[in-house]
Write an enzyme that holds these catalytic residues in place. Structure first.
Site, PDB file in Angstrom:
ATOM      1  N   TYR A 126      44.612  32.354  32.404  1.00 34.06           N
ATOM      2  CA  TYR A 126      45.123  32.134  33.761  1.00 34.06           C
ATOM      3  C   TYR A 126      46.644  32.182  33.721  1.00 34.06           C
ATOM      4  O   TYR A 126      47.226  33.104  33.158  1.00 34.06           O
ATOM      5  CB  TYR A 126      44.560  30.824  34.322  1.00 34.06           C
ATOM      6  CG  TYR A 126      44.694  30.721  35.810  1.00 34.06           C
ATOM      7  CD1 TYR A 126      44.221  31.728  36.653  1.00 34.06           C
ATOM      8  CD2 TYR A 126      45.303  29.612  36.389  1.00 34.06           C
ATOM      9  CE1 TYR A 126      44.358  31.634  38.035  1.00 34.06           C
ATOM     10  CE2 TYR A 126      45.433  29.513  37.768  1.00 34.06           C
ATOM     11  CZ  TYR A 126      44.965  30.528  38.577  1.00 34.06           C
ATOM     12  OH  TYR A 126      45.101  30.432  39.941  1.00 34.06           O
ATOM     13  N   LYS A 133      16.193  39.965  40.473  1.00 30.46           N
ATOM     14  CA  LYS A 133      16.661  41.322  40.192  1.00 30.46           C
ATOM     15  C   LYS A 133      17.867  41.271  39.254  1.00 30.46           C
ATOM     16  O   LYS A 133      17.999  42.104  38.336  1.00 30.46           O
ATOM     17  CB  LYS A 133      17.051  42.010  41.512  1.00 30.46           C
ATOM     18  CG  LYS A 133      17.286  43.522  41.411  1.00 30.46           C
ATOM     19  CD  LYS A 133      15.999  44.251  41.073  1.00 30.46           C
ATOM     20  CE  LYS A 133      16.186  45.766  41.080  1.00 30.46           C
ATOM     21  NZ  LYS A 133      16.094  46.358  42.417  1.00 30.46           N
TER      22      LYS A 133
END
Length: 759
Positions: free
Chosen positions: A42, A97
């Site tokens: 970060y 899925k």
């Protein structure tokens, strides 16, 4: 296979609600343990890749996960079997899925459920979030809106977009059609085809069949109102494409006469036996309605022995399963950073899948489906979902088609290296488990469970019965307690309860006791003692297997391993050629299954016993169609200056001399045995260089058992075992207080053990 609806409902809700809820999660891919790691991940370090991407947008693939990230997007308007249930209710399906994408091709997925029925607004939302993703899989969107949504997104975005409901079924069934036509010796341009159904899937399928060579004038398509005819005024643009100007056909019954091919994407039972009888010689029937096909498979082959049938169901041959396509199509598209999935890429997938079915089937696939030799023919016109070759055939074919058609932005230069990377992406840790479960279902066995008064055992028996892994479950124990447990926990399971203590079983107990006494009377066992032992569940269950009244016995839940093993050895005993039994644990890891032995039986094996353990383990591993690569472990690498390492060294020397073709080496520390690059750099002479070790033989029980217990305690690796090596008949002893998953896994393996011995 019997599945009670209420039981399945409860099981499914528990499965989805277990912590953490749902089926997918986000995991870090970089180190984050130190402050420096976080400053790179970060602020301030993250600014650098941001600047690179700002200078050149193509760099986003280098510095972020975009290149391996697909969005599965729906509005829940046409969920299979459920209809228009809305965006929120469709989320479990989309997570499912996502799971399939991950385990079959290593693709990460965010599922996106958009609460919007207006196509224009839906398109705007998808376009707005598209920069996050490398590809978009549209799912469960109703027709005709689905056609326009996909068309617009494909033309307005520069990443692969595919509506799997349309194209997935089209690609798989297209491959099946090519092979079926080839098998019966017909020509695709001559066949007459009838299509029942005119939704998104049916229209996409039929478009694909036309691209493969079926002539438009030879296609008759029906929707719920009848034949798509030019005189009808209720047809949308997509249906008009297949409308015909034929006056003599009034219904499906007339259309099917002399037809070569029936394509069903409609409702169960619509193709009657009488209709099938009127089809042409060697008819091809794709009855793809789920869960009830347009005609039952067994009925169809009985009526027309010359028919080739494909369905959407896994319990019949030739399953048209979209998982054969979409994971690998997106894999190939992502890997070349394609700007779209075009017709050339979809047709490349069709031909790759069709071609694979004509090749010799690997033994591993035969094993999974309990077949001696699966070969191209009426019952095998498309590959099986468990065929590991799919990723290395379909993904490269799609990638190459993208390159040849000019839509690839990152061409592949070395196809051999690419294939190796593809195999590394697969989720081996779950694939092995799915493989053994599928194999067990092909020939379920009668299993006796000695610890019948335990809830975890009864729940496991219910799961095994519902999954069709165990044909006749037998549980031993107090009948009243077992029935009370079943009632109190609302278990729905059909089983046989036997209480050795009951008077009704006294004759059987006497018979068993006499057998045991005659075998062991010269070892100090009296007939009285034999009768006492036969009152115990472990001795009684073991004798049932010994006498062929059950195929395998499972015990160990409520007593220590050694106490549970003793009755198995007394009653069933070792195989004739075995000096001592041993225990082997199977760890299901991302690098594939790892086999650890001995983790259960022999405290301090001799060099000869270590060699026998290694050979028994190798025999079991070969049964899974895996080449054994054996690492003989020690606390030193190739050094014999201690009793332990000297013992291991002698074992390796013996195996090298007696079994020169066996891939085995040691003495090795575990980190070197697991790290092929570390091994190659320090000990390039080792037989395990460039061979990933998969069997690890520990120098003593202490080291093996402690290692396994430590790994089991971490809780993030699935285990199976201990698998008993060297028993005369299938008898397995679980770890005390095993959880339900561990009991199910070991029981499943015991079924395979029984299958192998039977054959």
């Amino acid at each position: 296979m019997r599945k009670n609806i209420n039981s399945l409902r409860e099981e499914s809700l528990n499965y989805h609600s277990q912590f953490p809820s749902g089926k997918i999660q986000i995991s870090p891919t970089k180190k984050y343990s130190s402050q420096r790691d976080l400053s790179l991940a970060y602020s301030p370090g993250v600014a650098e890749p941001c600047k690179e991407i700002a200078r050149s947008s193509r760099e986003v693939y280098k510095y972020t996960s975009k290149g391996n990230l697909v969005a599965v997007i729906t509005n829940g308007s046409a969920v299979l079997g459920l209809g228009n249930i809305g965006a929120l209710a469709s989320k479990p399906v989309m997570e499912g899925k996502a799971l399939l994408f991950k385990i079959f091709s290593g693709i990460d997925v965010f599922d996106i459920e958009i609460d919007e029925s207006d196509p224009e607004k839906f398109i705007d939302v998808v376009k707005a979030i598209a920069p996050t993703f490398g590809g978009i899989n549209l799912e469960d969107i109703k027709a005709p809106e689905a056609f326009e949504i996909e068309r617009r997104l494909k033309s307005e975005l520069n990443i692969p977009v595919m509506h799997d409901d349309q194209h997935g079924t089209a690609i798989i069934s297209g491959a099946a059609l090519l092979n079926a036509i080839t098998y019966v010796g017909k020509h695709i341009q001559d066949i007459k085809m009838v299509v029942s159904g005119a939704g998104a899937a049916a229209i996409s399928c039929t478009r694909t069949y036309k691209q493969l060579g079926v002539k438009p004038e030879n296609i008759l398509m029906f929707d719920s109102k009848g034949l798509l005819h030019v005189s009808r005024t209720d047809l949308n643009q997509e249906k008009k494409e297949f409308s015909v100007n034929t006056s003599w056909i009034q219904n499906l019954e007339e259309a099917i006469k002399n037809a070569d091919v029936f394509i069903g994407l409609s409702i169960g039972g619509i193709l009657t036996p009488e209709m099938l009888k009127t089809m042409a010689k060697d008819p091809i029937v794709f009855a793809m309605a789920n869960p009830d096909p347009e005609i039952d498979y067994n009925l169809a082959v009985k009526i027309r022995p010359d028919v080739i049938v494909a369905t959407g169901r896994s319990d019949y041959p030739n399953q048209v399963n979209n998982v054969l396509g979409f994971p690998y199509i997106f894999r190939g598209a992502l890997d070349v950073q394609a700007c779209m999935i075009n017709d050339e890429m979809k047709l490349a997938a069709v031909h790759a899948i069709a071609s694979l079915a004509k090749e010799p089937v690997p033994e591993q696939v035969n094993i999974v489906y309990n077949k001696k030799n699966i070969f191209f023919g009426k019952e095998y016109i498309i590959p099986k979902p468990f065929d590991n070759r799919l990723i290395t055939r379909v993904a490269p074919a799609v990638a190459k088609a993208a390159m040849d058609s000019g839509v690839a932005r990152n061409p592949i230069l070395d196809w051999k290296i690419y294939q190796e990377k593809l195999l590394d992406r697969m989720g081996y840790e779950s694939k092995m488990l799915r493989m053994i479960q599928n194999r067990a279902r092909t020939n379920p066995k009668k299993i006796v469970f000695c610890n019948g008064e335990e809830y975890d055992v009864l729940k496991s028996v219910q799961i095994l019965s519902e999954e069709g892994i165990v044909s006749i479950p037998i549980v031993l124990g107090n009948e009243d307690r077992i029935k009370r447990l079943i009632h109190e926990n609302n278990l729905d399971v059909e089983l046989i309860i036997i209480d050795p203590e009951k008077e009704e079983n006294r004759e059987k107990l006497e018979y068993y006791a006499n057998i045991l006494w005659k075998r062991r009377n010269r070892k100090g066992l009296t007939l009285y003692d034999a009768k006492i032992r036969m009152r115990t569940n472990d001795h009684f269950g073991a004798m049932m297997v010994d006498q062929g009244e059950a195929d395998a016995v499972i015990t160990g839940y409520s007593r220590s391993f050694s106490l549970s093993l003793r009755p198995m050895l007394e009653v069933i005993g070792r195989a004739d050629s075995v000096h001592k039994t041993a225990g082997m644990m199977i760890l299901l890891t991302k690098r594939g299954p790892l086999f650890l032995a001995d983790t259960a039986v022999i405290p301090n094996p001799t060099s000869e016993e270590l060699a026998r353990i290694a050979l028994m383990a190798a025999h079991v591993v070969k049964g899974f169609d895996i080449v054994p690569h054996i690492a003989m472990l020690s606390f030193q690498n190739f050094s014999s200056n201690s009793k332990t390492s000297s013992k291991v060294s002698q074992t390796v020397a013996f195996l090298h001399k007696k079994y020169p073709d066996l891939i085995v080496d040691g003495e090795l520390q575990p980190d070197f045995a697991l790290n092929e690059f570390l091994l190659a750099s320090k000990f390039p002479f080792s037989k395990l260089v460039k061979k990933r070790a998969n069997i690890f033989i520990f120098p003593n029980l202490e080291s093996g058992n402690l290692t396994y217990k430590f790994i089991r305690g971490l809780g993030n690796i699935q285990t199976i075992g201990p698998v008993m090596l060297g028993m005369r008949k299938p008898a397995h002893v679980m770890q005390m207080q095993s959880n339900i998953e561990e009991i199910v896994n070991l029981s499943t393996l015991s079924v395979i053990d029984a299958q192998i011995r039977k054959n």
